[in-house]
Design a protein around this motif. Sequence first.
Motif, PDB file in Angstrom:
ATOM      1  N   GLY A  95       0.848  -1.303  -0.173  1.00  0.00           N
ATOM      2  CA  GLY A  95      -0.079   0.201  -0.264  1.00  0.00           C
ATOM      3  C   GLY A  95       0.961   1.216  -0.130  1.00  0.00           C
ATOM      4  N   VAL A  96       0.285   2.105   0.356  1.00  0.00           N
ATOM      5  CA  VAL A  96       0.803   3.628   0.655  1.00  0.00           C
ATOM      6  C   VAL A  96       1.552   4.256   2.099  1.00  0.00           C
ATOM      7  CG1 VAL A  96       0.408   6.206  -0.586  1.00  0.00           C
ATOM      8  CG2 VAL A  96       0.057   4.401  -1.509  1.00  0.00           C
ATOM      9  N   ALA A  97       2.454   4.772   2.172  1.00  0.00           N
ATOM     10  CA  ALA A  97       2.327   5.289   3.956  1.00  0.00           C
ATOM     11  C   ALA A  97       2.979   6.610   3.593  1.00  0.00           C
ATOM     12  CB  ALA A  97       3.610   4.570   4.584  1.00  0.00           C
ATOM     13  N   ARG A  98       2.802   7.120   4.664  1.00  0.00           N
ATOM     14  CA  ARG A  98       3.177   9.150   4.823  1.00  0.00           C
ATOM     15  C   ARG A  98       3.884   9.031   6.244  1.00  0.00           C
ATOM     16  NH1 ARG A  98      -1.708  12.341   3.821  1.00  0.00           N
ATOM     17  NH2 ARG A  98      -1.724  12.046   5.904  1.00  0.00           N
ATOM     18  N   SER A  99       4.897   9.464   6.036  1.00  0.00           N
ATOM     19  CA  SER A  99       4.867   9.720   7.216  1.00  0.00           C
ATOM     20  C   SER A  99       6.359  11.190   7.738  1.00  0.00           C
ATOM     21  CB  SER A  99       6.353   9.153   8.108  1.00  0.00           C
ATOM     22  OG  SER A  99       6.964   7.865   7.229  1.00  0.00           O
ATOM     23  N   ASP A 100       6.532  11.835   9.085  1.00  0.00           N
ATOM     24  CA  ASP A 100       7.256  13.232   9.310  1.00  0.00           C
ATOM     25  C   ASP A 100       7.439  12.931  10.568  1.00  0.00           C
ATOM     26  OD1 ASP A 100       4.433  14.096  10.608  1.00  0.00           O
ATOM     27  OD2 ASP A 100       3.942  15.347   8.992  1.00  0.00           O
ATOM     28  N   GLU A 101       7.771  14.525  11.094  1.00  0.00           N
ATOM     29  CA  GLU A 101       8.112  13.980  11.747  1.00  0.00           C
ATOM     30  C   GLU A 101       7.497  14.013  13.493  1.00  0.00           C
ATOM     31  OE1 GLU A 101       8.084  18.733  12.050  1.00  0.00           O
ATOM     32  OE2 GLU A 101       9.401  17.252  10.952  1.00  0.00           O
ATOM     33  N   VAL A 102       6.243  14.095  13.098  1.00  0.00           N
ATOM     34  CA  VAL A 102       4.908  13.700  14.348  1.00  0.00           C
ATOM     35  C   VAL A 102       4.372  12.932  13.770  1.00  0.00           C
ATOM     36  CG1 VAL A 102       2.176  14.514  14.855  1.00  0.00           C
ATOM     37  CG2 VAL A 102       4.601  16.871  13.882  1.00  0.00           C
ATOM     38  N   GLY A 103       4.265  11.900  12.844  1.00  0.00           N
ATOM     39  CA  GLY A 103       3.224  10.372  12.759  1.00  0.00           C
ATOM     40  C   GLY A 103       3.210   9.878  11.189  1.00  0.00           C
ATOM     41  N   ARG A 104       2.918   8.536  11.257  1.00  0.00           N
ATOM     42  CA  ARG A 104       3.550   7.849  10.144  1.00  0.00           C
ATOM     43  C   ARG A 104       1.390   7.662  10.661  1.00  0.00           C
ATOM     44  NH1 ARG A 104       6.202   3.914   6.640  1.00  0.00           N
ATOM     45  NH2 ARG A 104       5.020   2.887   6.407  1.00  0.00           N
ATOM     46  N   HIS A 105       0.677   7.712   9.142  1.00  0.00           N
ATOM     47  CA  HIS A 105      -0.285   6.902   8.468  1.00  0.00           C
ATOM     48  C   HIS A 105       0.299   6.081   7.485  1.00  0.00           C
ATOM     49  CE1 HIS A 105      -2.764  10.021  11.019  1.00  0.00           C
ATOM     50  NE2 HIS A 105      -1.488  10.521  10.410  1.00  0.00           N
ATOM     51  N   ALA A 106      -0.432   4.578   7.101  1.00  0.00           N
ATOM     52  CA  ALA A 106       0.184   3.672   6.092  1.00  0.00           C
ATOM     53  C   ALA A 106      -1.209   3.170   5.838  1.00  0.00           C
ATOM     54  CB  ALA A 106       0.537   2.524   6.772  1.00  0.00           C
ATOM     55  N   TYR A 107      -1.541   3.058   4.454  1.00  0.00           N
ATOM     56  CA  TYR A 107      -2.833   2.367   4.147  1.00  0.00           C
ATOM     57  C   TYR A 107      -2.401   1.287   3.241  1.00  0.00           C
ATOM     58  CZ  TYR A 107      -4.524   6.856   5.751  1.00  0.00           C
ATOM     59  OH  TYR A 107      -4.637   8.215   6.360  1.00  0.00           O
ATOM     60  N   ALA A 108      -3.714   0.403   3.485  1.00  0.00           N
ATOM     61  CA  ALA A 108      -4.036  -0.920   2.636  1.00  0.00           C
ATOM     62  C   ALA A 108      -4.091  -0.227   0.932  1.00  0.00           C
ATOM     63  CB  ALA A 108      -4.112  -2.080   3.260  1.00  0.00           C
ATOM     64  N   TRP A 109      -3.972  -1.345   0.043  1.00  0.00           N
ATOM     65  CA  TRP A 109      -4.367  -0.859  -0.941  1.00  0.00           C
ATOM     66  C   TRP A 109      -5.998  -0.912  -1.329  1.00  0.00           C
ATOM     67  CZ3 TRP A 109      -1.869   1.300  -5.054  1.00  0.00           C
ATOM     68  CH2 TRP A 109      -0.686   1.694  -4.768  1.00  0.00           C
ATOM     69  N   ARG A 110      -6.759  -1.513  -0.293  1.00  0.00           N
ATOM     70  CA  ARG A 110      -7.855  -1.781  -0.190  1.00  0.00           C
ATOM     71  C   ARG A 110      -8.712  -0.326   0.094  1.00  0.00           C
ATOM     72  NH1 ARG A 110      -5.949  -5.527   3.378  1.00  0.00           N
ATOM     73  NH2 ARG A 110      -6.665  -4.993   5.658  1.00  0.00           N
ATOM     74  N   ALA A 111      -7.693   0.073   1.356  1.00  0.00           N
ATOM     75  CA  ALA A 111      -8.259   1.653   1.537  1.00  0.00           C
ATOM     76  C   ALA A 111      -8.756   2.436   0.793  1.00  0.00           C
ATOM     77  CB  ALA A 111      -7.354   1.765   2.765  1.00  0.00           C
ATOM     78  N   PHE A 112      -8.347   2.485  -0.963  1.00  0.00           N
ATOM     79  CA  PHE A 112      -7.723   3.035  -1.354  1.00  0.00           C
ATOM     80  C   PHE A 112      -9.269   3.769  -2.752  1.00  0.00           C
ATOM     81  CE2 PHE A 112      -3.761   3.694  -0.090  1.00  0.00           C
ATOM     82  CZ  PHE A 112      -3.716   4.965   0.086  1.00  0.00           C
ATOM     83  N   ARG A 113      -9.928   3.776  -3.429  1.00  0.00           N
ATOM     84  CA  ARG A 113     -10.568   3.932  -4.827  1.00  0.00           C
ATOM     85  C   ARG A 113     -10.428   3.957  -5.557  1.00  0.00           C
ATOM     86  NH1 ARG A 113     -12.956   8.085  -5.238  1.00  0.00           N
ATOM     87  NH2 ARG A 113     -13.031   9.957  -3.595  1.00  0.00           N
ATOM     88  N   SER A 114      -9.492   4.584  -5.899  1.00  0.00           N
ATOM     89  CA  SER A 114      -8.707   5.368  -7.379  1.00  0.00           C
ATOM     90  C   SER A 114      -7.144   6.421  -6.521  1.00  0.00           C
ATOM     91  CB  SER A 114      -9.574   5.972  -7.528  1.00  0.00           C
ATOM     92  OG  SER A 114      -9.930   7.276  -6.995  1.00  0.00           O
ATOM     93  N   VAL A 115      -6.520   6.036  -7.773  1.00  0.00           N
ATOM     94  CA  VAL A 115      -5.942   7.177  -8.069  1.00  0.00           C
ATOM     95  C   VAL A 115      -6.154   7.650  -9.199  1.00  0.00           C
ATOM     96  CG1 VAL A 115      -4.334   5.240  -9.183  1.00  0.00           C
ATOM     97  CG2 VAL A 115      -3.574   6.968  -7.844  1.00  0.00           C
ATOM     98  N   GLU A 116      -5.423   9.066  -9.389  1.00  0.00           N
ATOM     99  CA  GLU A 116      -5.138  10.000  -9.890  1.00  0.00           C
ATOM    100  C   GLU A 116      -4.448  10.751 -10.319  1.00  0.00           C
ATOM    101  OE1 GLU A 116      -8.853  12.820 -10.749  1.00  0.00           O
ATOM    102  OE2 GLU A 116      -9.816  11.460  -9.201  1.00  0.00           O
ATOM    103  N   THR A 117      -3.762  10.662 -11.974  1.00  0.00           N
ATOM    104  CA  THR A 117      -2.457  11.246 -11.962  1.00  0.00           C
ATOM    105  C   THR A 117      -3.034  13.173 -11.963  1.00  0.00           C
ATOM    106  OG1 THR A 117      -2.577  11.488 -14.111  1.00  0.00           O
ATOM    107  CG2 THR A 117      -1.340   9.348 -12.820  1.00  0.00           C
ATOM    108  N   LEU A 118      -2.023  13.700 -11.746  1.00  0.00           N
ATOM    109  CA  LEU A 118      -1.771  15.084 -11.455  1.00  0.00           C
ATOM    110  C   LEU A 118      -0.785  15.850 -11.530  1.00  0.00           C
ATOM    111  CD1 LEU A 118      -4.013  16.712  -8.765  1.00  0.00           C
ATOM    112  CD2 LEU A 118      -5.304  16.951 -10.888  1.00  0.00           C
ATOM    113  N   SER A 119      -0.452  17.185 -12.158  1.00  0.00           N
ATOM    114  CA  SER A 119       0.698  17.207 -12.929  1.00  0.00           C
ATOM    115  C   SER A 119       1.624  16.839 -11.552  1.00  0.00           C
ATOM    116  CB  SER A 119       0.821  19.282 -13.071  1.00  0.00           C
ATOM    117  OG  SER A 119       2.203  19.106 -13.520  1.00  0.00           O
ATOM    118  N   GLY A 120       2.676  16.499 -11.856  1.00  0.00           N
ATOM    119  CA  GLY A 120       3.638  16.636 -10.314  1.00  0.00           C
ATOM    120  C   GLY A 120       3.341  15.276  -9.117  1.00  0.00           C
TER     121      GLY A 120
END
Length: 168
Positions: A92-117
């Motif tokens: 899946g996808v995880a995001r972390s910074d100095e405050v915390g970490r959030h990880a999501y399994a692929w099944r938590a998502f419904r879609s992915v879209e591309t935007l510039s960058g």
Amino acid sequence: MQIQIIAAPDAGLVAAATRRRLRTPVLVARCAGWALLAVTVLVQLATGVLEPGLLAGGVALAVLVPMTLLNGTARRSLRRGRLTTYEISDGGVARSDEVGRHAYAWRAFRSVETLSGQLMFGLRGGRWMRVPTTGLSPAQVEEVLGAAAAQGLRVDRGSLGGRAQVVR
């Protein structure tokens, strides 16, 4: 697959993501505002009396509400902005910074879209996770989109070209 991105918030990317995320409520406010302005014109033509309340309400809905929604949301995102690490893997996808970490399994998502960058991962419940693609090659971006499609997510290649696809 294991991809890691370390990025600071970028005002341009945050603004583009905010515009995409709030597209529907902004459109509704603008349409309602223009409809109210049309009613104001009709009342003026029919009665000869200008209704300042209708005029102010139409301007507020057509201009002020969208500006407030877009600018306020983008400013809040930038204010919280810290150097962030994004990890995309087979799990899946995880995001972390100095405050915390959030990880999501692929099944938590419904879609992915591309935007510039950046990639916009749509979570269930209407939330979004913005992942910048800074430093990724086009092949790596395609690898992420392929992994998302393999997990059954709706993939919209948007600015990358190609058509949206649903893989089940």
